[in-house]
Design an enzyme around this catalytic site. Structure first.
Site, PDB file in Angstrom:
ATOM      1  CB  CYS A  67      -0.937   0.002   1.202  1.00 51.24           C
ATOM      2  SG  CYS A  67      -1.924   1.504   1.345  1.00 51.24           S
ATOM      3  NE  ARG A  70       2.647   0.742   3.462  1.00 46.94           N
ATOM      4  CZ  ARG A  70       3.798   0.099   3.570  1.00 46.94           C
ATOM      5  NH1 ARG A  70       4.157  -0.418   4.732  1.00 46.94           N
ATOM      6  NH2 ARG A  70       4.614  -0.012   2.527  1.00 46.94           N
ATOM      7  CD1 TRP A 233      -7.335   8.538  -1.721  1.00 51.33           C
ATOM      8  CD2 TRP A 233      -8.228   8.851   0.303  1.00 51.33           C
ATOM      9  NE1 TRP A 233      -6.378   9.102  -0.917  1.00 51.33           N
ATOM     10  CE2 TRP A 233      -6.900   9.309   0.323  1.00 51.33           C
ATOM     11  CE3 TRP A 233      -9.005   8.959   1.473  1.00 51.33           C
ATOM     12  CZ2 TRP A 233      -6.307   9.860   1.472  1.00 51.33           C
ATOM     13  CZ3 TRP A 233      -8.419   9.495   2.613  1.00 51.33           C
ATOM     14  CH2 TRP A 233      -7.085   9.947   2.598  1.00 51.33           C
ATOM     15  CD  GLU A 238      -5.908   1.716  -6.326  1.00 47.07           C
ATOM     16  OE1 GLU A 238      -6.243   2.751  -5.718  1.00 47.07           O
ATOM     17  OE2 GLU A 238      -6.088   0.569  -5.884  1.00 47.07           O
TER      18      GLU A 238
HETATM   19  N1  ARG Z   1      -6.799  -1.873  -6.991  1.00 47.70           N
HETATM   20  C1  ARG Z   1      -8.118  -2.130  -6.505  1.00 47.70           C
HETATM   21  C2  ARG Z   1      -9.155  -1.603  -7.503  1.00 47.70           C
HETATM   22  O1  ARG Z   1      -8.783  -0.999  -8.456  1.00 47.70           O
HETATM   23  C3  ARG Z   1      -8.370  -1.490  -5.157  1.00 47.70           C
HETATM   24  C4  ARG Z   1      -7.349  -1.811  -4.076  1.00 47.70           C
HETATM   25  C5  ARG Z   1      -7.392  -0.881  -2.895  1.00 47.70           C
HETATM   26  N2  ARG Z   1      -7.100   0.470  -3.296  1.00 47.70           N
HETATM   27  C6  ARG Z   1      -7.113   1.550  -2.492  1.00 47.70           C
HETATM   28  N3  ARG Z   1      -6.862   2.705  -3.018  1.00 47.70           N
HETATM   29  N4  ARG Z   1      -7.357   1.433  -1.205  1.00 47.70           N
HETATM   30  O2  ARG Z   1     -10.347  -1.739  -7.356  1.00 47.70           O
END
Ligand code: ARG
Length: 357
Positions: A67, A70, A233, A238
């Site tokens: 992560c 953090r 968030w 991602e």
């Molecule tokens: N990578 C995952 C997604 O795209 C989410 C993982 C957690 N990500 C976060 N920013 N807490 O759905």
């Protein structure tokens, strides 16, 4: 489950570390360890106080090697759902989690902790889009195909769009799982538009606001919470560099390149890279405009650097999984790319579990 000797050892080492961080006295620490020792002797296990659960969950986030977010580990909000006893009660805690964490778009990092054993949430994330294999190809999220089939077997029927929100699937004590629809008004979604490319919105792309991981267990002091969904968030990449871009996910780069008028016949035009950057611009722009919390990967990396500095001041070594910490877009523009991390596993921690289905 651990044997009682291992459980006590794990409990003791957790209490020793956590109580120092929580500014408890050596006497309080000793008393609590003795109390846990006799509780384990009498019942075979022990129950965390709310404070222990709260601090333990925060430590688990702090120890999450993959992560980048953090820095905010200490701001995690804990919902204690250990008293929930029926699937209906569990579902209502989960809906509450979705609403409290979404918070109208100002996302609050939140974890809901259920009683350690007996409960499994089958969803990968509380909010996730269904995926269907059809004769004319895949509709929706290919990553959800297996779970969508499970939901259909249980009697759920999706609309068949690219963005059907899957139901919550809750299993208690190895009984037949129950499913619950998530009401539309509980789920914020963001339609994607591009600040300079007006036709971008014609692609009809969107994503949901809050990623709430629900298939990892939380281990604190030897106790394993199998149901402990948590969220932060999104970091833009991602969505923009993985969920919507991976060829084995929504695979949208070819369409974006076409709309941008790029030559896709030769790799050397770097049409993939150019489409990728504009998709990521669109994600960040649209979430901002919609008032939904999101962070770009440059800011996230700088926040991670602050986290590293703060941890070092606290006398703790930051562990990390470099392959996950570097962002999938322009990794070498962040400091993370240029250093290395030890991927040692610390406790408390979040861990993968075997699939429940
Ligand atoms: N990578 C995952 C997604 O795209 C989410 C993982 C957690 N990500 C976060 N920013 N807490 O759905």
């Amino acid at each position: 489950m651990l044997g009682t000797t291992e459980l006590f050892k794990a409990a003791q080492s957790f209490i020793e570390q956590a109580f120092v961080e929580m500014n408890k006295s050596p006497e309080e620490t000793r008393d609590r360890i003795n109390e846990i020792s006799s509780e384990i002797q009498q019942t075979g296990t022990y129950v965390h106080t709310f404070e222990e659960l709260e601090h333990g969950a925060k430590m688990a986030w702090r120890n999450s090697n993959r992560c980048i977010g953090r820095l905010f580990w200490d701001k995690l909000r804990i919902m204690d759902a250990r008293a929930a006893e029926s699937p209906t009660e569990v579902a209502s805690f989960l809906l509450q989690h979705i609403e409290n964490a979404t918070n109208g778009g100002r996302i609050m990092p939140t974890i809901t902790v259920f009683s350690p054993d007996s409960l499994r949430i089958w969803n990968h994330q509380l909010i996730r889009y269904a995926g269907y294999e059809t004769t004319d190809g895949i509709i929706g999220d290919p990553a959800s195909i297996a779970f969508t089939q499970v939901c259909e077997k249980l009697g759920w029927i999706g609309k068949g769009t690219d963005y059907d929100v899957l139901p919550l699937v809750i299993q208690l004590n190895n009984q037949e799982p129950e499913w619950f629809n998530i009401p539309d008004h509980s789920v914020i979604e963001v339609n994607l538009e591009h600040p300079e490319i007006p036709s971008f919105s014609s692609l009809g792309l969107k994503w949901y606001a809050v990623p709430i991981i629900s298939d990892m267990s939380l281990e604190i002091g030897g106790i394993i919470y199998q149901a402990a969904p948590f969220n932060g968030w999104y970091m833009g990449t991602e969505i923009g560099a993985r969920n919507l871009a991976d060829t084995f996910r929504y695979n949208k780069l070819p369409q974006i390149a076409q709309l941008m008028g790029l030559d896709t016949h030769s790799e050397t035009t770097l049409w993939r890279d150019r489409a990728l950057v504009e998709l990521n611009v669109a994600v960040l722009h649209s979430y901002k405009k919609a008032g939904v919390s999101i962070v770009d990967h440059h800011t996230a990396a700088m926040q991670f650097r602050s986290f590293e500095e703060r941890e070092s001041k606290s006398g703790r070594e930051v562990t990390g999984d470099w392959t996950w910490l570097i962002p999938p877009v322009s990794p070498a523009t962040t400091h993370i790319f240029h250093k290395s991390y030890s991927d040692d596993l610390r406790s408390p921690s979040f861990q993968y579990m075997d699939k429940a289905y």
